[in-house]
Design a protein around this motif. Structure first.
Motif, PDB file in Angstrom:
ATOM      1  N   THR A  11      -8.042   0.205   7.297  1.00  0.00           N
ATOM      2  CA  THR A  11      -8.435   0.855   6.059  1.00  0.00           C
ATOM      3  C   THR A  11      -7.427   1.942   5.758  1.00  0.00           C
ATOM      4  N   VAL A  12      -6.454   1.622   4.956  1.00  0.00           N
ATOM      5  CA  VAL A  12      -5.387   2.556   4.619  1.00  0.00           C
ATOM      6  C   VAL A  12      -5.687   3.142   3.249  1.00  0.00           C
ATOM      7  N   THR A  13      -5.588   4.465   3.139  1.00  0.00           N
ATOM      8  CA  THR A  13      -5.851   5.118   1.860  1.00  0.00           C
ATOM      9  C   THR A  13      -4.549   5.543   1.205  1.00  0.00           C
ATOM     10  N   TYR A  14      -4.562   5.613  -0.129  1.00  0.00           N
ATOM     11  CA  TYR A  14      -3.383   5.988  -0.901  1.00  0.00           C
ATOM     12  C   TYR A  14      -3.778   7.037  -1.924  1.00  0.00           C
ATOM     13  N   LYS A  15      -2.796   7.796  -2.392  1.00  0.00           N
ATOM     14  CA  LYS A  15      -3.061   8.770  -3.441  1.00  0.00           C
ATOM     15  C   LYS A  15      -3.515   8.047  -4.705  1.00  0.00           C
ATOM     16  N   PRO A  16      -4.651   8.426  -5.266  1.00  0.00           N
ATOM     17  CA  PRO A  16      -5.153   7.750  -6.476  1.00  0.00           C
ATOM     18  C   PRO A  16      -4.152   7.777  -7.629  1.00  0.00           C
ATOM     19  N   SER A  17      -3.281   8.789  -7.664  1.00  0.00           N
ATOM     20  CA  SER A  17      -2.330   8.903  -8.765  1.00  0.00           C
ATOM     21  C   SER A  17      -1.329   7.742  -8.789  1.00  0.00           C
ATOM     22  N   LEU A  18      -1.133   7.064  -7.672  1.00  0.00           N
ATOM     23  CA  LEU A  18      -0.188   5.949  -7.625  1.00  0.00           C
ATOM     24  C   LEU A  18      -0.553   4.852  -8.609  1.00  0.00           C
ATOM     25  N   VAL A  19      -1.856   4.691  -8.830  1.00  0.00           N
ATOM     26  CA  VAL A  19      -2.300   3.590  -9.681  1.00  0.00           C
ATOM     27  C   VAL A  19      -2.001   3.853 -11.153  1.00  0.00           C
ATOM     28  N   HIS A  20      -1.606   5.088 -11.484  1.00  0.00           N
ATOM     29  CA  HIS A  20      -1.306   5.425 -12.873  1.00  0.00           C
ATOM     30  C   HIS A  20       0.174   5.212 -13.228  1.00  0.00           C
ATOM     31  N   LYS A  21       0.971   4.810 -12.262  1.00  0.00           N
ATOM     32  CA  LYS A  21       2.377   4.503 -12.517  1.00  0.00           C
ATOM     33  C   LYS A  21       2.615   3.047 -12.160  1.00  0.00           C
ATOM     34  N   ASN A  22       2.851   2.223 -13.170  1.00  0.00           N
ATOM     35  CA  ASN A  22       2.952   0.790 -12.940  1.00  0.00           C
ATOM     36  C   ASN A  22       3.973   0.455 -11.858  1.00  0.00           C
ATOM     37  N   GLY A  23       3.524  -0.294 -10.872  1.00  0.00           N
ATOM     38  CA  GLY A  23       4.384  -0.749  -9.796  1.00  0.00           C
ATOM     39  C   GLY A  23       4.385   0.133  -8.569  1.00  0.00           C
ATOM     40  N   ALA A  24       3.923   1.373  -8.686  1.00  0.00           N
ATOM     41  CA  ALA A  24       4.000   2.312  -7.559  1.00  0.00           C
ATOM     42  C   ALA A  24       3.048   1.921  -6.423  1.00  0.00           C
ATOM     43  N   MET A  25       1.815   1.589  -6.761  1.00  0.00           N
ATOM     44  CA  MET A  25       0.862   1.162  -5.737  1.00  0.00           C
ATOM     45  C   MET A  25       1.278  -0.188  -5.155  1.00  0.00           C
ATOM     46  N   ALA A  26       1.776  -1.067  -6.025  1.00  0.00           N
ATOM     47  CA  ALA A  26       2.247  -2.382  -5.558  1.00  0.00           C
ATOM     48  C   ALA A  26       3.350  -2.210  -4.519  1.00  0.00           C
ATOM     49  N   TYR A  27       4.240  -1.267  -4.749  1.00  0.00           N
ATOM     50  CA  TYR A  27       5.332  -1.003  -3.805  1.00  0.00           C
ATOM     51  C   TYR A  27       4.775  -0.595  -2.442  1.00  0.00           C
ATOM     52  N   GLU A  28       3.776   0.272  -2.441  1.00  0.00           N
ATOM     53  CA  GLU A  28       3.195   0.722  -1.173  1.00  0.00           C
ATOM     54  C   GLU A  28       2.534  -0.427  -0.427  1.00  0.00           C
ATOM     55  N   HIS A  29       1.794  -1.276  -1.139  1.00  0.00           N
ATOM     56  CA  HIS A  29       1.189  -2.443  -0.482  1.00  0.00           C
ATOM     57  C   HIS A  29       2.260  -3.366   0.076  1.00  0.00           C
ATOM     58  N   MET A  30       3.292  -3.609  -0.713  1.00  0.00           N
ATOM     59  CA  MET A  30       4.396  -4.471  -0.289  1.00  0.00           C
ATOM     60  C   MET A  30       5.041  -3.927   0.985  1.00  0.00           C
ATOM     61  N   LYS A  31       5.304  -2.630   0.989  1.00  0.00           N
ATOM     62  CA  LYS A  31       5.954  -1.998   2.141  1.00  0.00           C
ATOM     63  C   LYS A  31       5.064  -2.054   3.377  1.00  0.00           C
ATOM     64  N   TYR A  32       3.766  -1.854   3.189  1.00  0.00           N
ATOM     65  CA  TYR A  32       2.868  -1.899   4.338  1.00  0.00           C
ATOM     66  C   TYR A  32       2.850  -3.293   4.963  1.00  0.00           C
ATOM     67  N   LEU A  33       2.701  -4.303   4.131  1.00  0.00           N
ATOM     68  CA  LEU A  33       2.662  -5.673   4.640  1.00  0.00           C
ATOM     69  C   LEU A  33       3.952  -6.028   5.372  1.00  0.00           C
ATOM     70  N   ALA A  34       5.086  -5.611   4.821  1.00  0.00           N
ATOM     71  CA  ALA A  34       6.380  -6.013   5.365  1.00  0.00           C
ATOM     72  C   ALA A  34       6.810  -5.189   6.571  1.00  0.00           C
ATOM     73  N   TYR A  35       6.375  -3.919   6.651  1.00  0.00           N
ATOM     74  CA  TYR A  35       6.898  -3.046   7.701  1.00  0.00           C
ATOM     75  C   TYR A  35       5.855  -2.569   8.697  1.00  0.00           C
ATOM     76  N   GLU A  36       4.665  -2.244   8.265  1.00  0.00           N
ATOM     77  CA  GLU A  36       3.614  -1.887   9.227  1.00  0.00           C
ATOM     78  C   GLU A  36       3.111  -3.140   9.936  1.00  0.00           C
ATOM     79  N   ILE A  37       3.188  -4.269   9.249  1.00  0.00           N
ATOM     80  CA  ILE A  37       2.756  -5.534   9.853  1.00  0.00           C
ATOM     81  C   ILE A  37       3.966  -6.381  10.220  1.00  0.00           C
TER      82      ILE A  37
END
Length: 325
Positions: free
Chosen positions: A27-53
């Motif tokens: 259960t990873v949490t992110y700053k809610p403000s990320l969702v207000h900038k198109n692509g910013a939250m997507a980048y964090e999910h992408m990075k987590y999948l590729a590098y934390e996993i």
């Protein structure tokens, strides 16, 4: 005093578990403000999948970790989520995988399926193929969570795409006739990060309404997205091949839309060579953030922002009333 300290320590440990993940799910949490900038939250999910996993080969421990991460993110957003387990046998070996499904009610009971596969090959980190698609899937699901949409939306992260579209094929084969008739279309996202050009494809003829409406949004918002120009007669203009998770739904007669970044004007003119500079990046050791961001500065951010804008508006305003199925 000792009791208070103990309680504080327990609370602190629970907070840490919420951040880094518990024994059974992350259960990873992110700053809610990320969702207000198109692509910013997507980048964090992408990075987590590729590098934390890391790479997420079908049936591997890492693919299971990715499933748990996606399920927990749908839960964090506020969706009721279902994990659809399946298995398949290939060359005498049985592999277990799963689809992660979240449902968003809309103004209509008619539904549209939006999907992206979360597994990868063993080479590289699977940034482009397809952590990028899952990143957009999760970001747009969060953006639209409390926004009324014309149709209900079934968000699906598919497992085991790289070994023969196993997850999407399993899901499609287990749809009832009523579910098939109730589904107006399927939107697939695969490899959005690195290709020279951004594209949207769709079914041939009137069934291509998803692509056609996406192109109207592109024109209105001046997005840098086109469609297959049809240079190769095997792939008519506006369409694509059957090599990704849209194919099992197309076989059921469900119209598809498909978001991708590649280059249809080089190589064999079939979309497999993604870039002029390096050819294909997917399925190679170059499918990493380090390589892509070094060779193509700013490209990932531009692509994720553009595709997020396009998919969000498409799902907010889709209108099938002028089409037939």
């Amino acid at each position: 005093m000792k009791k208070k300290i103990t309680v504080s320590i327990i609370a602190m440990l629970f907070s840490l578990l919420t951040i880094v993940g518990g024994a059974s799910a992350q259960t990873v949490t992110y700053k809610p403000s990320l969702v207000h900038k198109n692509g910013a939250m997507a980048y964090e999910h992408m990075k987590y999948l590729a590098y934390e996993i890391g790479s997420r080969v079908a049936g591997s421990v890492n693919e299971r970790k990715a499933e748990e991460y996606i399920e927990s993110q749908f839960g964090r957003i506020g969706f009721n989520t279902t994990v659809q387990d399946f298995s398949y046998t290939r060359s005498g070996k049985t592999t277990e995988s799963s689809n992660v499904i979240a449902y968003k009610p809309g103004k209509s009971n008619k539904q549209i399926i939006v999907g992206a596969h979360y597994d990868s090959v063993s080479l590289g980190r699977g940034v482009d193929d397809n952590a990028s698609g899952v990143g957009i899937l999760l970001e747009v699901a969060e953006v639209l969570k409390n926004i009324p949409t014309p149709y209900s939306i079934v968000f699906i992260a598919f497992g085991a795409e790289e070994t023969g579209l196993r997850g999407s094929d399993y899901y499609a084969k287990h749809m009832t006739q009523k579910e098939i008739e109730n589904t107006i279309g399927m939107i697939n996202m695969d490899s959005l990060a690195v290709g020279d050009n951004m594209y949207v494809y769709g079914s041939p003829g009137e069934a291509g309404f998803i692509r056609d409406q996406a192109i109207e949004i592109v024109k209105k918002k001046k997005l840098n997205v086109g469609t297959n120009p049809g240079i190769n007669p095997e792939y008519p203009a506006g369409t694509t091949g059957d090599w990704s998770d849209h194919a099992p739904f197309e076989r059921l007669g469900i119209p598809y839309g498909y978001l991708e970044a590649t280059n249809w004007e080089i190589g064999d003119l079939d979309g497999y060579d993604q870039t002029v500079k390096h050819g294909g990046v997917w399925h190679t050791r170059n499918d990493t953030l380090e390589f892509i961001e070094s060779e193509y500065p700013g490209r990932i951010q531009e692509h994720l922002s553009t595709f997020s804008t396009l998919l969000t508006d498409l799902l907010k305003f889709m209108d099938k009333t002028s089409t037939s199925k």
